[in-house]
Design an enzyme around this catalytic site. Structure first.
Site, mmCIF file in Angstrom:
data_model
loop_
_atom_site.group_PDB
_atom_site.id
_atom_site.type_symbol
_atom_site.label_atom_id
_atom_site.label_comp_id
_atom_site.label_asym_id
_atom_site.label_seq_id
_atom_site.Cartn_x
_atom_site.Cartn_y
_atom_site.Cartn_z
ATOM 1 C CE LYS A 1 -33.579 56.774 -41.661
ATOM 2 N NZ LYS A 1 -34.950 57.139 -42.123
ATOM 3 N N GLY B 1 -36.644 57.623 -31.666
ATOM 4 C CA GLY B 1 -37.578 56.698 -32.298
ATOM 5 C C GLY B 1 -38.026 55.642 -31.316
ATOM 6 C CB SER B 2 -39.848 52.538 -31.914
ATOM 7 O OG SER B 2 -38.996 51.841 -32.796
ATOM 8 N N GLY C 1 -34.166 51.556 -31.323
ATOM 9 C CA GLY C 1 -33.120 52.040 -30.414
ATOM 10 C C GLY C 1 -32.213 50.899 -29.968
ATOM 11 C CD GLU D 1 -33.864 61.980 -25.783
ATOM 12 O OE1 GLU D 1 -34.922 61.678 -25.188
ATOM 13 O OE2 GLU D 1 -32.929 62.578 -25.231
ATOM 14 C CB CYS E 1 -41.728 60.425 -26.811
ATOM 15 S SG CYS E 1 -41.142 62.119 -26.673
ATOM 16 C CD GLU F 1 -44.203 55.097 -27.271
ATOM 17 O OE1 GLU F 1 -43.536 54.371 -28.011
ATOM 18 O OE2 GLU F 1 -43.881 56.260 -26.981
HETATM 19 P P1 NAD Z 1 -38.956 54.090 -35.572
HETATM 20 O O1 NAD Z 1 -38.009 53.514 -34.575
HETATM 21 O O2 NAD Z 1 -39.766 53.182 -36.379
HETATM 22 O O3 NAD Z 1 -38.162 55.019 -36.614
HETATM 23 C C1 NAD Z 1 -37.349 56.096 -36.197
HETATM 24 C C2 NAD Z 1 -36.273 56.354 -37.243
HETATM 25 O O4 NAD Z 1 -35.393 55.238 -37.287
HETATM 26 C C3 NAD Z 1 -36.807 56.520 -38.664
HETATM 27 O O5 NAD Z 1 -36.040 57.513 -39.309
HETATM 28 C C4 NAD Z 1 -36.581 55.149 -39.283
HETATM 29 O O6 NAD Z 1 -36.456 55.152 -40.678
HETATM 30 C C5 NAD Z 1 -35.272 54.748 -38.631
HETATM 31 N N1 NAD Z 1 -35.025 53.310 -38.546
HETATM 32 C C6 NAD Z 1 -35.926 52.303 -38.545
HETATM 33 N N2 NAD Z 1 -35.296 51.115 -38.390
HETATM 34 C C7 NAD Z 1 -33.965 51.382 -38.284
HETATM 35 C C8 NAD Z 1 -32.803 50.584 -38.074
HETATM 36 N N3 NAD Z 1 -32.874 49.265 -37.943
HETATM 37 N N4 NAD Z 1 -31.603 51.205 -37.975
HETATM 38 C C9 NAD Z 1 -31.512 52.549 -38.065
HETATM 39 N N5 NAD Z 1 -32.573 53.354 -38.277
HETATM 40 C C10 NAD Z 1 -33.793 52.783 -38.382
HETATM 41 O O7 NAD Z 1 -39.854 55.112 -34.745
HETATM 42 P P2 NAD Z 1 -41.084 55.999 -35.281
HETATM 43 O O8 NAD Z 1 -42.259 55.120 -35.491
HETATM 44 O O9 NAD Z 1 -40.617 56.855 -36.387
HETATM 45 O O10 NAD Z 1 -41.338 56.958 -34.053
HETATM 46 C C11 NAD Z 1 -42.181 56.673 -32.978
HETATM 47 C C12 NAD Z 1 -41.361 56.388 -31.743
HETATM 48 O O11 NAD Z 1 -40.476 57.485 -31.487
HETATM 49 C C13 NAD Z 1 -42.200 56.244 -30.500
HETATM 50 O O12 NAD Z 1 -41.762 55.129 -29.768
HETATM 51 C C14 NAD Z 1 -41.927 57.525 -29.738
HETATM 52 O O13 NAD Z 1 -42.107 57.424 -28.345
HETATM 53 C C15 NAD Z 1 -40.510 57.800 -30.098
HETATM 54 N N6 NAD Z 1 -40.179 59.203 -29.870
HETATM 55 C C16 NAD Z 1 -39.356 59.517 -28.829
HETATM 56 C C17 NAD Z 1 -39.065 60.844 -28.552
HETATM 57 C C18 NAD Z 1 -38.145 61.214 -27.419
HETATM 58 O O14 NAD Z 1 -37.630 62.328 -27.435
HETATM 59 N N7 NAD Z 1 -37.937 60.366 -26.432
HETATM 60 C C19 NAD Z 1 -39.626 61.851 -29.339
HETATM 61 C C20 NAD Z 1 -40.466 61.497 -30.403
HETATM 62 C C21 NAD Z 1 -40.735 60.167 -30.670
#
Ligand code: NAD
Length: 495
Positions: free
Chosen positions: A174, A226-227, A231, A248, A282, A383
Site C-alpha cells: 500500500k 512512515g511517521s 508507526g 522505518e 527521514c 521532525e
Molecule cells: P504517514 O505515517 O502519514 O503515512 C505513511 C503510510 O502509512 C501511508 O501509506 C499512509 O496512507 C499509511 N497510513 C496512515 N495511517 C495509517 C494507519 N493508521 N494504519 C496503517 N497505515 C496508515 O507518513 P508520511 O507522511 O507518508 O511520511 C513521512 C514520514 O515518513 C516522516 O516521518 C519520515 O521521516 C518517514 N520516513 C521514514 C523513512 C525511513 O526509512 N526511516 C523513509 C522515508 C520517510
C-alpha cells in the site's frame, strides 16, 4: 486524466464502490489522474490472493527461479528509469535528477536481493548429546504487508519488496495516497518480469485502507515506512495479531562539524544534508552542531548559500529545489517555520519570505536556516520534514556527543573531521542506525539501514533486511534409535 488501478490476483481492479482519490502534481496543482480509494473488502481480496499464491505456487518456487524473476524486474526498472523518474517527479515534486537516481537505486536493490534468493542457508548445529543432528531452516513469513511513505516511493518500496520476494513471501503493497503512481506502475513490471499472479498485490488509498491492511488477521508480517504516530498505531495492531513488524520512522539527525574538518567539504555536506529533496527525507541532517571556533563563519556562509538555492519546476535541470510534496505537508512545514520565528531562534535565511524569484505556483517553502537554536526547543526536537535547518553551537567533542544523543530519535548522524581517531570514537558513541563520516545521505543496497529509539526497529537493505522477512525453524533428529524414558518404572512387566 489517467485512471490508475490496483492489482489483485494479477488483475487490474478498481475499489469497491469505485471511490477514487486525486493524483496531484505539487508544482502546478495539475490533477492528472486518480487512484482507487481501497476499502476493507479490497484489502481482504488482496490478502486472500496473496495467501492463495503463497500456498499454491510461491512457497514451492525454488530460490533460483525467484532470483531469475527479480533480476528481470531489476532490468525492466533500469530500462524505464527515466520514465519512472518523470512520473515520480510529477507525483511528488522531487527533482527529476533525484527520482531518476532513485529508480536506478531501486533496480540495483532488486538485483542485489536476487543474489540472496538461492542462498538462504540454515546452519547445522553440533549439540552436546551424541547421535543427534540439529539444523535450522530459514523460511518465509508468508503474506506480508508493505506500506510506504510519499517522499521516495520507488526506493522505499524496493527496500521492502526486494528482500520480501527474495525470501519467498507474497505481498500486499500500500503506497501513500499522496504519491501512488510509480507503485501502481509496478503492476505492469511484475507481470512483464513473469511473477505469478497474486505474488505481488497492490492496494491504494489512505489511512483507512492502511488500517484495514495492518489489522488484517491474514497477515504474517508488516513492513512500514512512515511517521512515528502511524508507526505506533501499526505496532499496536501487530501486538494484537502477534506478527513481526519492521518500522522505518522519522528522524532529527545530528550533522556535526568539528573544528578540524575540511570546512568547504563540510559546508557542502551541511547543505546536502538538509536541503536535498527539500528536506523531505527521514535522514535529513536537520540539526547542525558546529564547533564554536567555526560557528559564526558556518552560520553566515550557510545563510548565504541557502539564499542562493533556486526554487522551481522539478523537471528542469536548472532547478535546485522543488515544491513540498503535498498540501498537508506544506501546512505542517510552514506552521513549524512560523513557530520557530516566534520562538526567538535567530532566523538567518528563509522563514517564509516570498521574493521576486519565488515561483508563482506550487507548494514552495524557502530554504530556512535558524541559528542559536536551543536543543530543548521544538525546532531541535521535532521532525519538520522540510527545508529547515537548526544550527546549534558546541564547545567540546564530549558536548557534541551529548547534544547529538539528546534526541527522541536515532536514525542517522554525520561527522565532519580529519581526525581518524575522533571519527571512530564519536561514531561508536552516537546513538543512531547510520553514521556518515565526511559525507552525508549516501545509501547503498548492500549497507543496512534503520533506526533506534523513536526512529523505529529492524533493518532494511543489506543482508540484515532478510531477517525481517524470514523466520528460523530448528529441526532436531534423534539418530540413536532409542529414547530415554523417565516413565520406565511404570511399565508393567508380564509374568
Ligand atoms: P504517514 O505515517 O502519514 O503515512 C505513511 C503510510 O502509512 C501511508 O501509506 C499512509 O496512507 C499509511 N497510513 C496512515 N495511517 C495509517 C494507519 N493508521 N494504519 C496503517 N497505515 C496508515 O507518513 P508520511 O507522511 O507518508 O511520511 C513521512 C514520514 O515518513 C516522516 O516521518 C519520515 O521521516 C518517514 N520516513 C521514514 C523513512 C525511513 O526509512 N526511516 C523513509 C522515508 C520517510
Amino acid at each position: 486524466m489517467i485512471e490508475y488501478s490496483m492489482l489483485i490476483a494479477g488483475e487490474p481492479v478498481s475499489a469497491r464502490g469505485d471511490r477514487r482519490l486525486p493524483v496531484v502534481n505539487p508544482f502546478d496543482g495539475d490533477r492528472f489522474g486518480t487512484v482507487p480509494d481501497g476499502t476493507r473488502e479490497d484489502v481482504d481480496d488482496a490478502v486472500r490472493a496473496a495467501r492463495s499464491a503463497f500456498d499454491s505456487t510461491w512457497s514451492s518456487t525454488p530460490g533460483v527461479r525467484r532470483a531469475e524473476l527479480l533480476h528481470r524486474l531489476a532490468a525492466i526498472i533500469a530500462a524505464r528509469a527515466d520514465e519512472l523518474g518523470t512520473w515520480e517527479t510529477r507525483d511528488n515534486g522531487k527533482l527529476l535528477a533525484e527520482t531518476r537516481a532513485q529508480a536506478r537505486f531501486a533496480a540495483r536493490s532488486y538485483a542485489f536481493f536476487a543474489g540472496y534468493a538461492d542462498k538462504l542457508y540454515g546452519r547445522v548445529i553440533p549439540l552436546d548429546t551424541p547421535e543427534t543432528f540439529d539444523y535450522t531452516l530459514r523460511q518465509p513469513l508468508g503474506v506480508v504487508a508493505l506500506i510506504t511513505a510519499w517522499n521516495s516511493p520507488m526506493q522505499l518500496l524496493a527496500n521492502k519488496l526486494a528482500p520480501a520476494l527474495a525470501a519467498g513471501n507474497t505481498v500486499v503493497i500500500k503506497p501513500s495516497e499522496h504519491a501512488s503512481v510509480t507503485t501502481v506502475l509496478m503492476a505492469e513490471m511484475v507481470a512483464e518480469a513473469g511473477f505469478p499472479p497474486g505474488v505481488v498485490n497492490i492496494v491504494t488509498g489512505g489511512a483507512e485502507c492502511g488500517r484495514a491492511l495492518t489489522e488484517h488477521p491474514g497477515l504474517d508480517g508488516i513492513s512500514f515506512t512512515g511517521s512515528l504516530p502511524t508507526g505506533q498505531a501499526i505496532a499496536h495492531a501487530a501486538a494484537r495479531t502477534m506478527v513481526p513488524v519492521t518500522l522505518e520512522l522519522g528522524g532529527k539527525s545530528a550533522n556535526i562539524i568539528f573544528d578540524d574538518a575540511d570546512l568547504d567539504v563540510a559546508l557542502r555536506g551541511a547543505i546536502v544534508g538538509i536541503f536535498s529533496a527539500g528536506g523531505q527525507t527521514c535522514i535529513a541532517g536537520s540539526r547542525l552542531l558546529v564547533h564554536r571556533p567555526l560557528y559564526d563563519h558556518v552560520v553566515t556562509e550557510l545563510g548565504a548559500r541557502a539564499d542562493r538555492i533556486r526554487l522551481g519546476d522539478p523537471l528542469l535541470a536548472s532547478t535546485h529545489m522543488g515544491p513540498v510534496a503535498n498540501e498537508p505537508q506544506w501546512d505542517r512545514v510552514t506552521t513549524m517555520v512560523q513557530a520557530g520565528v516566534e520562538s526567538g531562534a535567530r532566523l538567518v535565511a528563509g522563514g517564509g519570505t516570498r521574493d521576486a524569484a519565488f515561483p508563482e505556483s506550487g507548494l514552495f517553502v524557502r530554504p530556512t536556516v535558524f541559528a542559536d537554536v536551543d536543543n530543548a526547543s521544538p525546532l531541535a526536537r521535532q521532525e519538520i520534514f522540510g527545508p529547515v535547518l537548526s544550527i546549534i553551537p558546541f564547545e567540546s567533542e564530549e558536548e557534541a556527543v551529548t547534544l547529538a544523543n539528546d534526541s527522541d530519535f536515532g536514525l542517522a548522524a554525520g561527522l565532519w573531521t580529519r581526525d581518524l581517531s575522533r571519527a571512530h570514537r564519536v561514531a561508536e558513541q552516537i546513538v543512531a542506525g547510520t553514521v556518515w563520516v565526511n559525507t552525508y545521505r549516501v545509501s547503498a543496497a548492500q549497507a543496512p539501514f534503520g533506526g533506534v529509539r523513536m526512529s523505529g526497529q529492524g533493518r532494511e537493505r543489506g543482508a540484515e533486511a532478510l531477517d525481517g522477512f524470514l523466520r528460523t525453524k530448528n529441526v532436531l533428529l534423534n539418530l540413536s534409535g532409542s529414547i530415554a524414558d523417565p516413565f520406565d518404572d511404570l511399565v508393567e512387566v508380564d509374568g
